[in-house]
Write a protein that holds these residues in place. Structure first.
Motif, PDB file in Angstrom:
ATOM      1  N   ASN A  56       0.879  -1.365  -0.200  1.00 17.74           N
ATOM      2  CA  ASN A  56      -0.040  -0.021   0.052  1.00 17.74           C
ATOM      3  C   ASN A  56       0.375   1.329   0.046  1.00 17.74           C
ATOM      4  N   THR A  57       2.640   1.199   0.523  1.00 12.19           N
ATOM      5  CA  THR A  57       3.231   2.389   0.207  1.00 12.19           C
ATOM      6  C   THR A  57       4.125   2.062  -0.113  1.00 12.19           C
ATOM      7  N   GLY A  58       5.120   2.795   0.391  1.00 11.66           N
ATOM      8  CA  GLY A  58       6.665   2.724  -0.535  1.00 11.66           C
ATOM      9  C   GLY A  58       7.440   1.692   1.289  1.00 11.66           C
ATOM     10  N   ALA A  61       6.699  -1.210   1.826  1.00 19.09           N
ATOM     11  CA  ALA A  61       7.578  -2.372   1.108  1.00 19.09           C
ATOM     12  C   ALA A  61       8.536  -2.209   1.885  1.00 19.09           C
ATOM     13  N   LEU A  62       9.640  -0.962   1.959  1.00 21.26           N
ATOM     14  CA  LEU A  62      10.840  -1.254   3.110  1.00 21.26           C
ATOM     15  C   LEU A  62      10.411  -2.061   4.649  1.00 21.26           C
ATOM     16  N   HIS A  63       9.654  -1.694   5.196  1.00 17.25           N
ATOM     17  CA  HIS A  63       9.405  -1.941   6.333  1.00 17.25           C
ATOM     18  C   HIS A  63       9.247  -4.141   6.276  1.00 17.25           C
ATOM     19  N   ILE A  82      20.129  11.783   4.570  1.00 17.26           N
ATOM     20  CA  ILE A  82      19.511  12.436   3.446  1.00 17.26           C
ATOM     21  C   ILE A  82      18.726  12.000   3.012  1.00 17.26           C
ATOM     22  N   THR A  83      17.643  11.359   3.213  1.00 21.51           N
ATOM     23  CA  THR A  83      16.587  10.496   2.968  1.00 21.51           C
ATOM     24  C   THR A  83      15.307  11.158   3.496  1.00 21.51           C
ATOM     25  N   TYR A  84      14.240  10.637   3.045  1.00 24.07           N
ATOM     26  CA  TYR A  84      13.191  10.451   3.637  1.00 24.07           C
ATOM     27  C   TYR A  84      13.085   9.904   4.768  1.00 24.07           C
ATOM     28  N   ILE A  85      12.167  11.140   5.560  1.00 19.67           N
ATOM     29  CA  ILE A  85      12.035   9.770   7.328  1.00 19.67           C
ATOM     30  C   ILE A  85      11.512   8.563   6.937  1.00 19.67           C
ATOM     31  N   ALA A  86      11.358   8.228   5.537  1.00 13.77           N
ATOM     32  CA  ALA A  86      10.690   6.973   5.358  1.00 13.77           C
ATOM     33  C   ALA A  86      11.023   5.455   6.043  1.00 13.77           C
ATOM     34  N   SER A  87      12.553   5.762   5.341  1.00  9.95           N
ATOM     35  CA  SER A  87      14.157   4.860   5.119  1.00  9.95           C
ATOM     36  C   SER A  87      13.581   4.649   6.920  1.00  9.95           C
ATOM     37  N   PHE A  88      13.696   5.754   7.287  1.00  8.86           N
ATOM     38  CA  PHE A  88      14.456   4.978   9.089  1.00  8.86           C
ATOM     39  C   PHE A  88      12.768   4.527   9.999  1.00  8.86           C
ATOM     40  N   TYR A 128      20.113   1.481   0.719  1.00  6.93           N
ATOM     41  CA  TYR A 128      20.732   2.391   0.033  1.00  6.93           C
ATOM     42  C   TYR A 128      19.546   3.388  -1.365  1.00  6.93           C
ATOM     43  N   VAL A 129      19.572   4.518  -0.608  1.00  6.29           N
ATOM     44  CA  VAL A 129      18.736   5.262  -0.942  1.00  6.29           C
ATOM     45  C   VAL A 129      19.339   5.557  -2.440  1.00  6.29           C
ATOM     46  N   HIS A 130      18.181   6.035  -3.684  1.00  9.88           N
ATOM     47  CA  HIS A 130      18.651   6.496  -4.732  1.00  9.88           C
ATOM     48  C   HIS A 130      18.464   7.882  -4.899  1.00  9.88           C
ATOM     49  N   ALA A 157      12.639   4.455  -3.659  1.00 10.79           N
ATOM     50  CA  ALA A 157      11.585   5.424  -4.011  1.00 10.79           C
ATOM     51  C   ALA A 157      11.164   6.808  -5.390  1.00 10.79           C
ATOM     52  N   HIS A 158      12.316   6.540  -5.602  1.00 16.01           N
ATOM     53  CA  HIS A 158      12.997   8.223  -6.553  1.00 16.01           C
ATOM     54  C   HIS A 158      13.118   7.606  -8.007  1.00 16.01           C
ATOM     55  N   SER A 159      13.386   6.307  -7.775  1.00 21.56           N
ATOM     56  CA  SER A 159      13.881   5.643  -9.528  1.00 21.56           C
ATOM     57  C   SER A 159      12.761   5.095  -9.913  1.00 21.56           C
ATOM     58  N   PHE A 180       5.204   4.040  -5.166  1.00 17.15           N
ATOM     59  CA  PHE A 180       3.718   4.787  -6.356  1.00 17.15           C
ATOM     60  C   PHE A 180       3.063   6.091  -5.592  1.00 17.15           C
ATOM     61  N   ASP A 181       3.725   6.982  -4.747  1.00 16.08           N
ATOM     62  CA  ASP A 181       2.582   7.803  -4.054  1.00 16.08           C
ATOM     63  C   ASP A 181       2.241   8.673  -4.991  1.00 16.08           C
ATOM     64  N   GLY A 182       1.648   9.938  -4.539  1.00 15.43           N
ATOM     65  CA  GLY A 182       1.132  10.563  -5.828  1.00 15.43           C
ATOM     66  C   GLY A 182       1.754  11.046  -7.060  1.00 15.43           C
ATOM     67  N   HIS A 319      14.433  18.632  -0.124  1.00 10.60           N
ATOM     68  CA  HIS A 319      14.432  17.075   0.020  1.00 10.60           C
ATOM     69  C   HIS A 319      15.773  16.504   0.901  1.00 10.60           C
ATOM     70  N   TYR A 320      16.665  16.587   1.806  1.00 10.25           N
ATOM     71  CA  TYR A 320      15.520  16.466   2.719  1.00 10.25           C
ATOM     72  C   TYR A 320      16.460  17.263   4.261  1.00 10.25           C
ATOM     73  N   LYS A 321      15.786  17.323   4.867  1.00 13.08           N
ATOM     74  CA  LYS A 321      16.666  18.214   6.464  1.00 13.08           C
ATOM     75  C   LYS A 321      17.224  16.141   6.652  1.00 13.08           C
TER      76      LYS A 321
HETATM   77  C1  LIG Z   1      13.569   8.665  -0.118  1.00 12.24           C
HETATM   78  C2  LIG Z   1      11.747   7.739  -0.242  1.00 12.24           C
HETATM   79  N1  LIG Z   1      11.766   6.581   0.912  1.00 12.24           N
HETATM   80  C3  LIG Z   1      10.584   5.742   0.658  1.00 12.24           C
HETATM   81  C4  LIG Z   1       9.557   6.638   0.466  1.00 12.24           C
HETATM   82  C5  LIG Z   1       8.050   6.423   1.065  1.00 12.24           C
HETATM   83  O1  LIG Z   1       7.166   6.046   0.326  1.00 12.24           O
HETATM   84  P1  LIG Z   1       5.978   6.240   0.473  1.00 12.24           P
HETATM   85  O2  LIG Z   1       5.371   7.782   0.876  1.00 12.24           O
HETATM   86  O3  LIG Z   1       4.939   5.232  -1.197  1.00 12.24           O
HETATM   87  O4  LIG Z   1       5.005   5.475   1.605  1.00 12.24           O
HETATM   88  C6  LIG Z   1       9.803   8.383   0.052  1.00 12.24           C
HETATM   89  C7  LIG Z   1       8.552   8.565  -0.670  1.00 12.24           C
HETATM   90  O5  LIG Z   1       8.471  10.102  -0.756  1.00 12.24           O
HETATM   91  C8  LIG Z   1      10.933   8.539  -0.464  1.00 12.24           C
HETATM   92  O6  LIG Z   1      11.164   9.657  -1.023  1.00 12.24           O
END
Ligand SMILES: Cc1ncc(COP(=O)(O)O)c(C=O)c1O
Length: 372
Positions: A56-58, A61-63, A82-88, A128-130, A157-159, A180-182, A319-321
């Protein structure tokens, strides 16, 4: 008044609306055949070298990718700061400890040099964040992971759709996770996908996304569901719905047009910004498909430029603090990430952006720099 140039935007047409209507009319909204078809179409997109599980979300997927690699309490996962908080957050959701690591300022991706100092006896994996769809030092990082027997979970997520050395990102991955978010390279509204050549790992993720119910995926793909089942592991309600998959299937058909557009806009930005006291990242726009377009502007000018652009109807982002500066993930310093984080400014990039918009944005930047 000029129209606001948005930083990012979903690009949805009548095809997606018809597809959603088709699912609504069929009356099976949850996970069923649309998801199965979307997974098959994605596998073909990756040249049938991998298996795909949609969620249902990226973030989920990571989790699930981490959980399926048996990563949990007591383990450490090294992640670029330097990544979205989602990775952490996806990592700490498993009970494992995310270890923030410094980046290479030329790419924003994980620095191999910094990574060497982060490995302990508890390190189990590298995320490894792209960053900005780039590949950075991917080959060296993979060789390093092999030497130390570490899993590599690619946060791609970006690539989505990009290539590296001719292969699609994900095609030769240990495990790659997409969003595949918005506003991503393709969207499902919300959605995510785990891609791996390891069939067992993908089968495990298919159970984990349905609360751990074993083999429920097969049942749902044939319009049934399990009543008599077993559960051996903690699972989550992370599966993708038919509604989201139907949107994703239409977006996948448009991918070539979307990628051409994103690439040509990014190339135009690079051309227009040439010669200015601004850095762009080291990216190959003939291979990657850019999701965001960050620039680096030094001497504390970032906030002023951001405000100047906003006053002239141009939305920008950061993108990003760095994550190691957040209370929950406070850790050892990552000096490059800190400087990078202070200088970053993402310029508008989406499929509905026009070449004239890029020229308007870059002309405003030039105007600002002349004044400053
Ligand atoms: C680098 C990175 N990882 C993970 C995610 C998480 O993806 P989602 O928003 O689909 O949960 C994002 C979403 O913006 C992202 O930019």
């Amino acid at each position: 008044m000029p129209e606001l140039i948005k930083l990012s935007k979903s690009c949805i047409g009548k095809e997606e609306k018809f597809a959603v209507a088709r699912v609504l009319d069929a009356g099976y909204l949850g996970m069923g055949q649309e998801v199965m078809f979307f997974e098959k179409e994605l596998e073909a997109f990756f040249s049938n070298n991998v298996h795909v599980a949609c969620v249902n979300t990226g973030t989920s997927a990571l989790h699930l990718a981490l959980q399926a690699c048996d990563i949990g309490a007591g383990d450490e996962v090294v992640i670029p700061s330097i990544t979205y908080i989602a990775s952490f957050q996806a990592t700490s959701a498993t009970g494992a400890k995310p270890i923030a690591c410094d980046i290479d300022p030329k790419t924003g991706c994980l620095s191999l040099k910094a990574l060497r100092n982060k490995i302990t006896k508890n390190t189990k994996a590298i995320m490894y964040v792209h960053y900005a769809s780039g590949v950075g030092e991917r080959d060296s990082i993979f060789a390093f992971a092999k030497e130390f027997n570490l899993r590599v979970i690619e946060d791609a997520a970006h690539s989505f759709g990009g290539r590296y050395k001719g292969k699609r990102i994900g095609e030769d991955a240990d495990i790659a996770c997409f969003s595949f978010d918005g506003i991503k390279n393709i969207t499902c509204g919300e959605g995510g996908g785990v891609v791996s050549s390891d069939q067992k790992l993908i089968d495990k993720i298919r159970d984990l996304r349905l609360l751990g119910v074993q083999k429920d995926t097969e049942k749902r793909y044939s319009g049934q569901r399990s009543w008599d089942f077993d559960v051996e592991e903690q699972g989550w309600r992370y599966h993708m719905s038919n509604i989201n998959a139907a949107i994703g299937r239409e977006q996948l058909k448009k991918f070539d047009d979307f990628s051409d557009k994103r690439r040509s806009l990014a190339k135009l930005y690079v051309e227009q910004l040439k010669g200015l006291p601004i850095k762009t990242l080291d990216l190959n726009f003939d291979e990657i498909v850019p999701h965001i377009f960050p620039i680096l502007i030094t001497d504390q000018k970032r906030e002023f430029l951001k405000e100047f652009l906003y006053q002239h109807d141009v939305e920008t982002g950061i993108h990003y603090k760095p994550n190691h500066l957040l209370t929950k993930y406070k850790g050892i310093d990552c000096p490059n990430a800190e400087i990078f984080g202070e200088c970053l400014l993402s310029l508008p990039l989406h499929v509905e952006l026009k070449a004239e918009d890029v020229v308007r944005v870059t002309s405003l930047i030039k105007k600002y720099l002349e004044k400053a």
